[in-house]
Motif scaffolding. Structure first.
Motif, PDB file in Angstrom:
ATOM      1  N   LYS A 132     -41.354  -2.740  20.257  1.00 41.47           N
ATOM      2  CA  LYS A 132     -41.029  -2.906  18.544  1.00 41.47           C
ATOM      3  C   LYS A 132     -39.972  -1.556  18.299  1.00 41.47           C
ATOM      4  O   LYS A 132     -40.734  -0.818  18.841  1.00 41.47           O
ATOM      5  CB  LYS A 132     -42.764  -2.885  17.854  1.00 41.47           C
ATOM      6  CG  LYS A 132     -43.504  -3.997  18.054  1.00 41.47           C
ATOM      7  CD  LYS A 132     -44.602  -2.930  17.085  1.00 41.47           C
ATOM      8  CE  LYS A 132     -45.325  -4.425  16.975  1.00 41.47           C
ATOM      9  NZ  LYS A 132     -46.810  -3.771  16.287  1.00 41.47           N
ATOM     10  N   LYS A 133     -39.400  -2.022  17.516  1.00 35.64           N
ATOM     11  CA  LYS A 133     -38.249  -1.258  17.534  1.00 35.64           C
ATOM     12  C   LYS A 133     -37.057  -1.923  16.787  1.00 35.64           C
ATOM     13  O   LYS A 133     -36.676  -3.011  16.791  1.00 35.64           O
ATOM     14  CB  LYS A 133     -37.687  -1.198  18.895  1.00 35.64           C
ATOM     15  CG  LYS A 133     -36.649  -2.818  19.157  1.00 35.64           C
ATOM     16  CD  LYS A 133     -35.590  -2.460  20.852  1.00 35.64           C
ATOM     17  CE  LYS A 133     -34.839  -3.168  21.206  1.00 35.64           C
ATOM     18  NZ  LYS A 133     -36.141  -4.940  21.061  1.00 35.64           N
TER      19      LYS A 133
ATOM     20  N   ASP B  65     -36.229  -5.105  11.884  1.00 36.03           N
ATOM     21  CA  ASP B  65     -36.828  -4.710  12.490  1.00 36.03           C
ATOM     22  C   ASP B  65     -37.578  -5.000  14.164  1.00 36.03           C
ATOM     23  O   ASP B  65     -38.527  -6.474  13.267  1.00 36.03           O
ATOM     24  CB  ASP B  65     -38.436  -4.309  11.221  1.00 36.03           C
ATOM     25  CG  ASP B  65     -39.482  -4.524  11.553  1.00 36.03           C
ATOM     26  OD1 ASP B  65     -39.926  -3.038  13.673  1.00 36.03           O
ATOM     27  OD2 ASP B  65     -40.463  -4.020  11.413  1.00 36.03           O
TER      28      ASP B  65
END
Length: 461
Positions: free
Chosen positions: A33-34, A100
């Motif tokens: 997740k980044k 996202d």
């Protein structure tokens, strides 16, 4: 030379489509997740693009097997394309849009069927409003109202065993070239080896969008008359409706050039006074369409009115060093050519082709970097009389899936008078059939009559 496209049969606008199942698809492996940085080219492309890919029936791959293969393939391809399972958001600190990369959000997968056969829905080349039923991208019941997926795939089977694969993707995710790469990778993941393991990706995508970040500090070294500055408050995103026309009655027609027509235009473009003109199929067709469009717009017969045509240029090979061909974002910038209506009507065709050629040549590394830096300082959109959008040579129909290549691939067409589309023929197996081009034009009735008149007139010059 040159003809008005005649559809093969009457168009059926109600395709009698039923949605059977809607679900979310997640990456087949855990992905980090980044946030993902989005360069200035991406920032102005926040709108959806729908494409359709029609397939004939294959007895070895009935629609239910194809559907499951595509569901699995999408899950697999969401690993290298992790941003597709995420969402678009505004970074409140930088005041920029970003991805996202959140695999918990997922892509949307829809299963549907039509009561018709592929033959019964009519001519696939002729834009049919009913094609919108083959990729439903609004009011999806499994999503919250404000949840906007970046990727939707709808598989619609027909009574004959053929099917349509419909994609809706936010334009920020891909340009035409990178979407072709995505399709190649999706197709590769639909194949399994003898041990039911997926094949390697066709092309490993380059997801590093910082490669197109603005310079620090930004240096705008050209005037960029092709870009229009908009007064948008800081932190407020651009509204994609800038690209849309006012609601008005538009006629639409398709004009067609076959390969021999295009070769004739190339011969007409040759002139010793313009020895450096790049006489390509795209340049001669663009020049011809520009001439007709500009003069059809000129209601007051103002011969000194300046017309500007816009067209996209792939900057991957033009940067120094070149951008990887596998770059998975938007790596096209808008180039332009300008001339007075007098020059377009009375001047030699070779000069018009030379102007379009110069517009393409203008897009070198410094000009491209300057345009990107312009976007760092300003908010705005391409500025011209109309944009010529080419789907002609993207090659979506050349992608090989386990069940074969598409019968035809096309955008779901929206009628806009500021956008003229170029798209290919159906490849009937003849060696040069796909070298021809269809030109989709939507204009108010009076302008359409003039466009058609000029289209026919200049063919005889």
């Amino acid at each position: 030379m040159g003809t008005l496209y005649q559809p093969l049969e009457s168009t059926i606008q109600d395709l009698k489509v039923t949605i059977h199942n809607t679900s979310l698809v997640f990456p087949s492996q855990e992905t980090p997740k980044k946030p993902m940085f989005l360069p200035n080219i991406d920032q102005v492309l926040n709108f959806d693009v729908q494409t359709l890919h029609f397939f004939n029936a294959n007895p070895e791959f009935p629609p239910e097997i194809v559907t499951e293969r595509l569901r699995i393939a999408l899950s697999r391809v969401l690993v290298p394309y992790d941003f597709l399972a995420g969402r678009l958001r505004m970074n409140q600190e930088s005041k920029r849009l970003e991805f996202d990369c959140n695999s918990d959000a997922g892509a949307v997968f829809m299963v549907a069927s039509s009561e018709l056969t592929l033959n019964e829905i009519g001519d696939l080349v002729y834009p049919n409003p009913g094609f919108r039923q083959l990729i439903v991208h609004e009011n999806i019941d499994i999503l919250e109202k404000d949840d906007k997926p970046l990727c939707i795939l709808q598989v619609t089977s027909f009574k004959c065993g053929g099917f349509a694969m419909g994609f809706s993707t936010n334009h920020i995710t891909f340009d035409g070239i990178s979407f072709k790469t995505f399709l190649q990778n999706l197709a590769s993941q639909a194949f399994d080896d003898d041990n039911n393991n997926p094949k390697p990706l066709a092309i490993v995508p380059c997801n590093d969008r910082t490669l197109l970040a603005a310079r620090r500090p930004p240096r705008v070294t050209f005037p960029h008359v092709e870009l229009l500055k908009l007064d948008v408050p800081i932190g407020e995103e651009l509204n994609a409706k800038v690209f849309e026309t006012l609601q008005e009655e538009l006629d639409f027609k398709i004009f067609k050039f076959n390969p021999s027509d295009i070769n004739s235009l190339k011969e007409k473009a040759k002139d010793e006074n313009t020895p450096n003109a790049k006489i390509t199929s795209f340049n001669v067709v663009t020049s011809y369409v520009w001439r007709c469009k500009a003069l059809s717009y000129d209601d007051e017969n103002n011969s000194e009115r300046v017309s500007t045509v816009l067209f996209a240029v792939d900057i991957r090979p033009r940067l120094n060093p070149p951008l990887p061909q596998s770059y998975a974002g938007n790596a096209v910038l808008t180039s332009y050519a300008s001339a007075t209506c007098h020059e377009l009507e009375e001047g030699p065709f070779s000069k018009i082709v030379d102007l379009v050629s110069q517009g393409g040549k203008r897009m070198d590394d410094e000009y491209a970097r300057s345009a990107i830096d312009w976007g760092e300082i300003n908010k705005g959109f391409p500025n011209g009389e109309f944009l010529l959008s080419s789907w002609w040579k993207l090659g979506f129909s050349q992608v090989e899936y386990p069940w074969g290549k598409p019968k035809y691939s096309c955008p779901v067409v929206c009628h806009r008078k500021e956008i003229i589309l170029l798209f290919p023929n159906i490849d009937d197996g003849k060696s040069n059939n796909n070298d021809g081009v269809n030109i989709f034009v939507a204009l108010p009735p009076k302008q359409m009559n003039k466009f058609e008149s000029y289209f026919n007139k200049f063919l005889l010059d």
